[in-house]
Design a protein around this motif. Structure first.
Motif, short mmCIF file in Angstrom:
data_model
loop_
_atom_site.label_atom_id
_atom_site.label_comp_id
_atom_site.label_asym_id
_atom_site.label_seq_id
_atom_site.Cartn_x
_atom_site.Cartn_y
_atom_site.Cartn_z
N UNK A 160 0.83 -1.20 0.00
CA UNK A 160 0.00 0.00 0.00
C UNK A 160 0.87 1.26 0.00
N UNK A 161 1.95 1.24 0.77
CA UNK A 161 2.87 2.38 0.81
C UNK A 161 3.49 2.60 -0.57
N UNK A 180 -5.18 7.24 -9.61
CA UNK A 180 -5.95 7.98 -8.61
C UNK A 180 -7.36 7.41 -8.47
N UNK A 181 -8.00 7.08 -9.59
CA UNK A 181 -9.34 6.48 -9.54
C UNK A 181 -9.30 5.14 -8.82
N UNK A 182 -8.31 4.32 -9.17
CA UNK A 182 -8.17 3.01 -8.53
C UNK A 182 -7.88 3.17 -7.04
N UNK A 183 -7.02 4.11 -6.70
CA UNK A 183 -6.69 4.33 -5.29
C UNK A 183 -7.92 4.77 -4.51
N UNK A 184 -8.71 5.66 -5.07
CA UNK A 184 -9.94 6.09 -4.41
C UNK A 184 -10.88 4.91 -4.20
N UNK A 238 -13.13 0.70 -0.62
CA UNK A 238 -13.23 -0.72 -0.29
C UNK A 238 -12.66 -1.00 1.09
N UNK A 239 -11.56 -0.33 1.44
CA UNK A 239 -10.93 -0.53 2.75
C UNK A 239 -11.86 -0.11 3.89
N UNK A 240 -12.71 0.89 3.64
CA UNK A 240 -13.64 1.30 4.69
C UNK A 240 -14.79 0.30 4.82
N UNK A 241 -15.19 -0.30 3.68
CA UNK A 241 -16.29 -1.27 3.71
C UNK A 241 -15.82 -2.65 4.15
N UNK A 242 -14.74 -3.13 3.54
CA UNK A 242 -14.25 -4.49 3.75
C UNK A 242 -12.72 -4.47 3.80
N UNK A 243 -12.11 -4.17 4.95
CA UNK A 243 -10.65 -4.07 5.03
C UNK A 243 -9.93 -5.34 4.57
N UNK A 244 -10.48 -6.50 4.85
CA UNK A 244 -9.82 -7.75 4.45
C UNK A 244 -9.78 -7.89 2.93
N UNK A 245 -10.82 -7.43 2.25
CA UNK A 245 -10.83 -7.50 0.79
C UNK A 245 -9.83 -6.51 0.19
N UNK A 246 -9.71 -5.32 0.78
CA UNK A 246 -8.72 -4.36 0.30
C UNK A 246 -7.31 -4.91 0.49
N UNK A 247 -7.08 -5.58 1.60
CA UNK A 247 -5.77 -6.19 1.84
C UNK A 247 -5.50 -7.29 0.82
N UNK A 271 -13.20 -14.54 -2.19
CA UNK A 271 -13.02 -13.17 -1.73
C UNK A 271 -12.50 -12.27 -2.85
N UNK A 272 -11.65 -12.82 -3.71
CA UNK A 272 -11.10 -12.06 -4.84
C UNK A 272 -12.23 -11.64 -5.78
N UNK A 273 -13.14 -12.56 -6.08
CA UNK A 273 -14.27 -12.22 -6.95
C UNK A 273 -15.13 -11.12 -6.33
N UNK A 274 -15.37 -11.23 -5.04
CA UNK A 274 -16.16 -10.23 -4.34
C UNK A 274 -15.46 -8.87 -4.38
N UNK A 275 -14.15 -8.84 -4.14
CA UNK A 275 -13.39 -7.58 -4.17
C UNK A 275 -13.45 -6.95 -5.55
N UNK A 276 -13.28 -7.76 -6.58
CA UNK A 276 -13.32 -7.24 -7.95
C UNK A 276 -14.68 -6.64 -8.28
N UNK A 277 -15.75 -7.30 -7.83
CA UNK A 277 -17.10 -6.78 -8.08
C UNK A 277 -17.32 -5.45 -7.37
N UNK A 278 -16.89 -5.37 -6.11
CA UNK A 278 -17.06 -4.12 -5.37
C UNK A 278 -16.22 -3.00 -5.97
N UNK A 279 -15.00 -3.31 -6.40
CA UNK A 279 -14.16 -2.30 -7.02
C UNK A 279 -14.74 -1.82 -8.35
#
Length: 188
Positions: free
Chosen positions: A81-82, A125-129, A134-143, A172-180
């Motif tokens: 992330x850094x 920037x769009x992807x980072x936003x 996503x990190x606020x909704x599902x931190x584990x998925x953002x990780x 979880x990957x599929x779920x993260x991709x859908x949310x993103x």
């Protein structure tokens, strides 16, 4: 080995400078691989070098208000992330240079920013936003996105780090991709 590494991470978190340097040396190859993956994926149009990104991220982690890490996976996700943030900041500076050559601040020199670099910066920037949301909704998925997409870890490696099945990670990957995708499309 992972128990020793986790202990080293905890010592480094406890502000032990020797442990922090040993941790960096121990994970250098893996962190270098992550930095290279970031630049291959996100910074191809940028003139940022892998080693520069790695060392800037290290300085950010050691010198900043990094959270405590209890295990290797969390540390690598934070490092990734850094690095992502540094690539985005570098791309933003390139865009600022293109608009106003008087404000010339770069990490590597006086290269002219390209149109492709500006486009890359906007996409990053769009992807980072979207990832921040996503990190606020599902931190584990953002990780998970950081570990797989940005750090280049396989689903099997992530499953081993998390102590779950590979199938769970894939789900979880599929779920993260859908949310993103939903977030990015809502922004467009």
């Amino acid at each position: 080995m992972d128990a020793d590494l986790d202990a080293l991470i905890r010592r480094a978190d406890a502000a032990d400078p020797v442990a922090a340097e040993l941790l960096f040396a121990t994970l250098y190859r893996e962190l270098h691989r992550i930095a290279a993956a970031h630049l291959r994926r996100d910074g191809a149009a940028l003139s940022l070098r892998t080693t520069t990104l790695l060392h800037e991220a290290y300085l950010h982690i050691v010198g900043g208000d990094a959270p405590a890490f209890s295990e290797r996976g969390r540390f690598l996700a934070y490092a990734s992330r850094a690095m992502r943030r540094l690539v985005i900041d570098y791309a933003r500076r390139g865009r600022a240079q293109k608009r106003d050559r008087r404000a010339e601040v770069t990490l590597t020199g006086d290269e002219q920013p390209s149109a492709e670099a500006a486009r890359t910066a906007a996409e990053l920037e769009r992807l980072d936003d979207a990832l921040e949301e996503l990190a606020t909704l599902e931190p584990a998925l953002a990780e998970l996105v950081n570990l797989h997409f940005f750090s280049g870890l396989t689903f099997a490696e992530i499953a081993a780090l998390r102590g779950v099945s590979e199938r769970t990670v894939q789900r979880d990957w599929r779920k993260a991709r859908l949310l993103l995708a939903r977030t990015v499309l809502d922004e467009a």
